[in-house]
Design a protein around this motif. Structure first.
Motif, mmCIF file in Angstrom:
data_model
loop_
_atom_site.group_PDB
_atom_site.id
_atom_site.type_symbol
_atom_site.label_atom_id
_atom_site.label_comp_id
_atom_site.label_asym_id
_atom_site.label_seq_id
_atom_site.Cartn_x
_atom_site.Cartn_y
_atom_site.Cartn_z
ATOM 1 N N GLY A 189 0.784 -1.235 0.000
ATOM 2 C CA GLY A 189 0.000 0.000 0.000
ATOM 3 C C GLY A 189 0.813 1.279 0.000
ATOM 4 O O GLY A 189 0.250 2.369 -0.117
ATOM 5 N N LYS A 190 2.136 1.173 0.118
ATOM 6 C CA LYS A 190 2.969 2.375 0.055
ATOM 7 C C LYS A 190 2.946 2.919 -1.373
ATOM 8 O O LYS A 190 2.941 2.167 -2.350
ATOM 9 N N LYS A 191 2.955 4.237 -1.488
ATOM 10 C CA LYS A 191 2.914 4.873 -2.805
ATOM 11 C C LYS A 191 4.311 5.329 -3.206
ATOM 12 O O LYS A 191 4.985 6.037 -2.462
ATOM 13 N N ILE A 192 4.738 4.905 -4.396
ATOM 14 C CA ILE A 192 6.010 5.356 -4.942
ATOM 15 C C ILE A 192 5.758 6.058 -6.264
ATOM 16 O O ILE A 192 5.063 5.536 -7.141
ATOM 17 N N ALA A 193 6.311 7.261 -6.396
ATOM 18 C CA ALA A 193 6.141 8.067 -7.603
ATOM 19 C C ALA A 193 7.435 8.065 -8.410
ATOM 20 O O ALA A 193 8.430 8.660 -8.000
ATOM 21 N N MET A 194 7.410 7.365 -9.539
ATOM 22 C CA MET A 194 8.526 7.407 -10.488
ATOM 23 C C MET A 194 8.183 8.487 -11.501
ATOM 24 O O MET A 194 7.316 8.312 -12.351
ATOM 25 N N THR A 195 8.832 9.654 -11.373
ATOM 26 C CA THR A 195 8.429 10.786 -12.214
ATOM 27 C C THR A 195 9.574 11.293 -13.076
ATOM 28 O O THR A 195 10.732 11.289 -12.666
ATOM 29 N N TRP A 196 9.207 11.753 -14.251
ATOM 30 C CA TRP A 196 10.155 12.457 -15.112
ATOM 31 C C TRP A 196 10.514 13.782 -14.449
ATOM 32 O O TRP A 196 9.724 14.353 -13.682
ATOM 33 N N ALA A 197 11.719 14.265 -14.708
ATOM 34 C CA ALA A 197 12.131 15.587 -14.226
ATOM 35 C C ALA A 197 12.968 16.251 -15.302
ATOM 36 O O ALA A 197 13.627 15.582 -16.103
ATOM 37 N N TYR A 198 12.958 17.562 -15.308
ATOM 38 C CA TYR A 198 13.670 18.319 -16.341
ATOM 39 C C TYR A 198 15.181 18.171 -16.220
ATOM 40 O O TYR A 198 15.744 18.180 -15.119
#
Length: 398
Positions: A189-198
């Motif tokens: 249930g833990k949330k991990i955000a794999m996000t693009w970055a500039y």
């Protein structure tokens, strides 16, 4: 026997990972859950033994051959450290100084470097459809050489980053997460955000975000992949992530909003990468020798990146995360605002606050690589760990 070491040995004895013996490591999603857990267990055991001055030298001789077709600091030294930890000497294959520059074939090169090699580590991440295939070509060549009696053994191949996955990085990331949160059972249930970055540079590989969603969806977490429109990853890896999430009881979703991804996240991983379609186009241009086309594509991608400078890991974004203190991850080196670049992936204040944690994250990679080698070269890894423990030879004389 030391209770902690006995615990690692008992854990290994409860897992089924026999197929890893004399095998290779290409992609994490090609490995079973038990095989992944075995890598983590051996990595922890080897790290613990080194910290307690117990030698983990299982080779008296032999080579670990490395081939880096892209620049590297952490992975290069991690591979060397892993080989040294087990007793292997490292030899780096510089293609510019070898007969590869004169047209030597993959089959010939692979066999010539493998006469006394126990492991070959390769980084080949620049071109879509090329890196992972090249690694398989090397394995096919040394397998044939071994079967023909030319090589006394088939060296194990470890993927140090290809065009599809970066297994040593993502498994080091995952081991860091496991230790930070107190084990796999605490991750549901833990949330991990794999996000693009500039980033002010272009052409960064897709293998880190793909490796993250391909591995971390196996632990029952809510994994979110965030990027601006046009920065998609390989569709087949997205399918892997969806299937993993369904099997693990977690979730996988995608969004074009960095804010949405960060909101209530327990872990954030802001990292730049090039669009899949652009990486495919670049591969084709290189194959055609189209220098002008490559330069034009680079300008196009830099301009595309510049339109998304607001995709930066800021203090404001971190304030949206769970309790305003999500675990910040990065494979390094990060593009740090006002430090390594004018504008980039992360604000300096955020990076500085997590600096020690980031170094700890990176420190797991030598242990992960050593564990991959150990499991491939030891027929009974649990028995080997027990023998090393009973031998209790000091790593160095204090």
């Amino acid at each position: 026997m030391d209770k902690k070491l006995q615990g690692y040995i008992d854990k290994l004895n409860s897992l089924n990972f026999k197929k890893m013996y004399e095998g290779d490591f290409f992609l994490t999603w090609e490995k079973t859950d038990d095989e992944i857990e075995a890598v983590f267990t051996v990595a922890d055991a080897l790290r613990y033994m080194r910290e307690n001055n117990i030698s983990t030298k299982v080779f008296e001789s032999g080579l670990g051959v490395s081939l880096f077709r892209d620049n590297s600091t952490r992975t290069r030294f991690s591979f060397a450290s892993a080989c040294n930890l087990l007793g292997l000497e490292v030899q780096d294959l510089d293609e510019g100084k070898s007969q590869i520059a004169h047209g030597e074939t993959v089959r010939e090169t692979a066999n010539m470097i493998s006469f006394m090699a126990d492991v070959i580590g390769i980084r080949d991440d620049m071109y879509i459809g090329k890196g992972n295939k090249y690694m398989h070509d090397v394995v096919d060549a040394v397998t044939q050489g071994h079967e023909a009696g030319v090589l006394e053994q088939k060296p194990t191949l470890v993927n140090l980053q290809c065009d599809i996955d970066h297994p040593t990085q993502c498994m080091a990331d995952m081991l860091h997460i496991l230790h930070t949160f107190g084990g796999a059972e605490k991750l549901k249930g833990k949330k991990i955000a794999m996000t693009w970055a500039y980033s002010p540079s272009y052409g960064k590989p897709l293998s880190v975000p793909q490796g993250v969603i391909g591995l971390m969806t196996r632990f029952g977490m809510d994994v979110v992949l965030a990027h601006p429109e046009g920065y998609e990853v390989m569709p087949e890896v997205v399918e892997v992530a969806k299937k993993n999430a369904e099997a693990s009881g977690g979730s996988f979703s995608m969004t074009n909003s960095m804010e949405e991804a960060f909101r209530d996240a327990d872990i954030v991983y802001p990292k730049s990468w090039a669009p899949f379609a652009a990486m495919e186009k670049r591969t084709n241009l290189y194959g055609e020798g189209d220098t002008e086309g490559i330069q034009a594509l680079e300008k196009e991608l830099l301009a595309q990146n510049a339109g998304h400078k607001d995709w930066c890991c800021t203090e404001d974004l971190m304030a949206l995360t769970k309790d305003k203190k999500a675990l910040y991850l990065h494979c390094l080196p990060a593009d740090i605002n006002g430090v390594s670049c004018e504008e980039g992936e992360v604000e300096a204040s955020v990076f500085d606050r997590y600096r020690d944690s980031l170094y700890r994250q990176a420190s797991y990679k030598p242990c992960i690589i050593a564990a991959m080698i150990f499991l491939a070269k030891q027929k009974d890894p649990a028995a080997t760990l027990e023998a090393l423990t009973r031998r209790n030879a000091p790593r160095h004389m204090k």
